[in-house]
Motif scaffolding. Sequence first.
Motif, PDB file in Angstrom:
ATOM      1  N   ALA A  55       0.771  -1.096  -0.087  1.00  0.00           N
ATOM      2  CA  ALA A  55      -0.145   0.207   0.031  1.00  0.00           C
ATOM      3  C   ALA A  55       0.828   1.397  -0.079  1.00  0.00           C
ATOM      4  CB  ALA A  55      -0.965  -0.046   1.242  1.00  0.00           C
ATOM      5  N   LEU A  56       0.582   2.254  -0.601  1.00  0.00           N
ATOM      6  CA  LEU A  56       1.116   3.773  -0.660  1.00  0.00           C
ATOM      7  C   LEU A  56       0.822   4.637   0.395  1.00  0.00           C
ATOM      8  CD1 LEU A  56       2.907   5.542  -2.360  1.00  0.00           C
ATOM      9  CD2 LEU A  56       0.875   6.305  -3.453  1.00  0.00           C
ATOM     10  N   GLU A  94      -6.710   1.939  -1.546  1.00  0.00           N
ATOM     11  CA  GLU A  94      -6.835   1.232  -2.853  1.00  0.00           C
ATOM     12  C   GLU A  94      -5.798   1.604  -3.903  1.00  0.00           C
ATOM     13  OE1 GLU A  94     -10.909   1.487  -4.106  1.00  0.00           O
ATOM     14  OE2 GLU A  94     -11.705   1.276  -2.074  1.00  0.00           O
ATOM     15  N   LEU A  95      -4.952   2.284  -3.514  1.00  0.00           N
ATOM     16  CA  LEU A  95      -3.477   2.708  -4.352  1.00  0.00           C
ATOM     17  C   LEU A  95      -2.429   2.019  -3.989  1.00  0.00           C
ATOM     18  CD1 LEU A  95      -2.836   4.114  -6.741  1.00  0.00           C
ATOM     19  CD2 LEU A  95      -2.473   6.345  -5.398  1.00  0.00           C
ATOM     20  N   PRO A 103       7.863  -3.249 -17.264  1.00  0.00           N
ATOM     21  CA  PRO A 103       7.993  -1.943 -18.052  1.00  0.00           C
ATOM     22  C   PRO A 103       6.965  -1.529 -19.132  1.00  0.00           C
ATOM     23  CG  PRO A 103       9.535  -3.372 -18.651  1.00  0.00           C
ATOM     24  CD  PRO A 103       8.808  -4.120 -17.677  1.00  0.00           C
ATOM     25  N   GLU A 104       6.066  -2.434 -19.438  1.00  0.00           N
ATOM     26  CA  GLU A 104       5.083  -1.957 -20.254  1.00  0.00           C
ATOM     27  C   GLU A 104       3.733  -1.207 -19.842  1.00  0.00           C
ATOM     28  OE1 GLU A 104       4.042  -5.704 -18.694  1.00  0.00           O
ATOM     29  OE2 GLU A 104       5.935  -5.182 -19.572  1.00  0.00           O
ATOM     30  N   ARG A 105       3.746  -1.383 -18.590  1.00  0.00           N
ATOM     31  CA  ARG A 105       2.850  -0.704 -18.069  1.00  0.00           C
ATOM     32  C   ARG A 105       3.136   0.231 -16.974  1.00  0.00           C
ATOM     33  NH1 ARG A 105      -1.976  -3.936 -18.291  1.00  0.00           N
ATOM     34  NH2 ARG A 105      -2.975  -2.043 -17.733  1.00  0.00           N
ATOM     35  N   TRP A 106       2.491   1.488 -16.988  1.00  0.00           N
ATOM     36  CA  TRP A 106       2.656   2.446 -15.908  1.00  0.00           C
ATOM     37  C   TRP A 106       1.746   2.120 -14.529  1.00  0.00           C
ATOM     38  CZ3 TRP A 106       5.156   7.205 -16.556  1.00  0.00           C
ATOM     39  CH2 TRP A 106       5.696   7.617 -18.023  1.00  0.00           C
ATOM     40  N   ALA A 107       0.553   1.500 -14.883  1.00  0.00           N
ATOM     41  CA  ALA A 107      -0.244   1.297 -13.699  1.00  0.00           C
ATOM     42  C   ALA A 107      -1.358   0.159 -14.417  1.00  0.00           C
ATOM     43  CB  ALA A 107      -0.993   2.560 -13.103  1.00  0.00           C
ATOM     44  N   VAL A 113     -12.556 -11.235  -6.868  1.00  0.00           N
ATOM     45  CA  VAL A 113     -13.759 -11.470  -5.785  1.00  0.00           C
ATOM     46  C   VAL A 113     -13.043 -11.752  -4.628  1.00  0.00           C
ATOM     47  CG1 VAL A 113     -15.662 -13.137  -5.450  1.00  0.00           C
ATOM     48  CG2 VAL A 113     -15.257 -12.212  -7.787  1.00  0.00           C
ATOM     49  N   PRO A 114     -13.488 -11.358  -3.353  1.00  0.00           N
ATOM     50  CA  PRO A 114     -14.771 -10.492  -3.203  1.00  0.00           C
ATOM     51  C   PRO A 114     -14.337  -9.076  -3.027  1.00  0.00           C
ATOM     52  CG  PRO A 114     -14.104 -11.377  -1.297  1.00  0.00           C
ATOM     53  CD  PRO A 114     -13.026 -12.035  -2.065  1.00  0.00           C
ATOM     54  N   ARG A 115     -14.482  -8.413  -4.306  1.00  0.00           N
ATOM     55  CA  ARG A 115     -14.102  -6.958  -4.226  1.00  0.00           C
ATOM     56  C   ARG A 115     -13.010  -6.504  -3.881  1.00  0.00           C
ATOM     57  NH1 ARG A 115     -17.455  -4.743  -7.601  1.00  0.00           N
ATOM     58  NH2 ARG A 115     -17.667  -2.793  -6.229  1.00  0.00           N
ATOM     59  N   VAL A 116     -12.007  -7.379  -4.080  1.00  0.00           N
ATOM     60  CA  VAL A 116     -10.652  -6.441  -3.711  1.00  0.00           C
ATOM     61  C   VAL A 116     -10.205  -5.631  -4.868  1.00  0.00           C
ATOM     62  CG1 VAL A 116      -8.247  -6.820  -3.359  1.00  0.00           C
ATOM     63  CG2 VAL A 116      -9.904  -8.501  -2.310  1.00  0.00           C
ATOM     64  N   ARG A 117     -10.425  -4.347  -4.834  1.00  0.00           N
ATOM     65  CA  ARG A 117     -10.427  -3.613  -5.853  1.00  0.00           C
ATOM     66  C   ARG A 117      -9.106  -2.606  -5.665  1.00  0.00           C
ATOM     67  NH1 ARG A 117     -14.086  -0.037  -6.607  1.00  0.00           N
ATOM     68  NH2 ARG A 117     -14.587  -0.365  -8.957  1.00  0.00           N
ATOM     69  N   ARG A 118      -8.091  -2.565  -6.659  1.00  0.00           N
ATOM     70  CA  ARG A 118      -6.962  -1.840  -6.413  1.00  0.00           C
ATOM     71  C   ARG A 118      -6.153  -1.475  -7.708  1.00  0.00           C
ATOM     72  NH1 ARG A 118      -3.939  -6.002  -2.383  1.00  0.00           N
ATOM     73  NH2 ARG A 118      -5.309  -5.619  -0.392  1.00  0.00           N
ATOM     74  N   VAL A 119      -5.799  -0.078  -7.644  1.00  0.00           N
ATOM     75  CA  VAL A 119      -5.127   0.559  -8.733  1.00  0.00           C
ATOM     76  C   VAL A 119      -3.487   0.416  -8.243  1.00  0.00           C
ATOM     77  CG1 VAL A 119      -4.185   2.573  -9.850  1.00  0.00           C
ATOM     78  CG2 VAL A 119      -6.752   2.068  -9.605  1.00  0.00           C
ATOM     79  N   TYR A 120      -2.754  -0.301  -9.048  1.00  0.00           N
ATOM     80  CA  TYR A 120      -1.184  -0.504  -8.880  1.00  0.00           C
ATOM     81  C   TYR A 120      -0.517   0.253  -9.671  1.00  0.00           C
ATOM     82  CZ  TYR A 120      -2.498  -5.029  -6.344  1.00  0.00           C
ATOM     83  OH  TYR A 120      -3.159  -5.862  -5.621  1.00  0.00           O
TER      84      TYR A 120
END
Length: 229
Positions: A55-56, A94-95, A103-107, A113-120
Amino acid sequence: MGARPGPESPVPSTTNLRARDQLVLAAVLGTAAWFAVLRVAETKNEAAVGGGAYALDGRHPADREAFGRLLSQLSKMGDPDLADRLEALRARGELWVAPRLGPERWAVFVETVPRVRRVYIRREALLDPVAHLYGRARPDIPRAYQDAHAWLGVAGALRHELAHHDGVRAEAGAYDVELAWYEARRHAPFLDRLSDEERRAWEWGIESAVLSARKARETATGLSAPPSP
């Protein structure tokens, strides 16, 4: 005066005790099962970004400082609302930072399931957007131009992943949100406050970010983006 007898307490039946114990046991087992499923979901999330994510938060000062610079850049680019949304996402846990994201992805947005929602966000993209974007020294591109392109790239990528977080499922739709964000930067008032050279750097960065996103959209979906308005 004689002592008054107190109210008699009913003696619980063996059947009632068994029923209550069964309810308590069911609640305990249900809670344990929920946390077990949640942990499996978290493990799947981490596996999707290469593992080692965290986590940030305040436990990683360098990351928090870098995140603060990103929020400042967003305000400079005329979008404090996006800065506020990202800070709210971080405050809700969640961040996350993904040091092993490719390296092909910034984020990337991951939901299990069940609703683990995160932006990495890729750690290098957070700490040094220019290094993430170019990968090697580019003396042919002025540093101010590289900086503009990189800040726009990481911000646009996070706007893209927020679109997924908001419920946009299709990649084409998320890229359209990202492209619209870049187009809005073309008309943002901050450009009018810059020197001529700074303005040229940011205009070049916007155009480069748009071209990169259009190419990525076509690669991901097989469809070209609609013309800019």
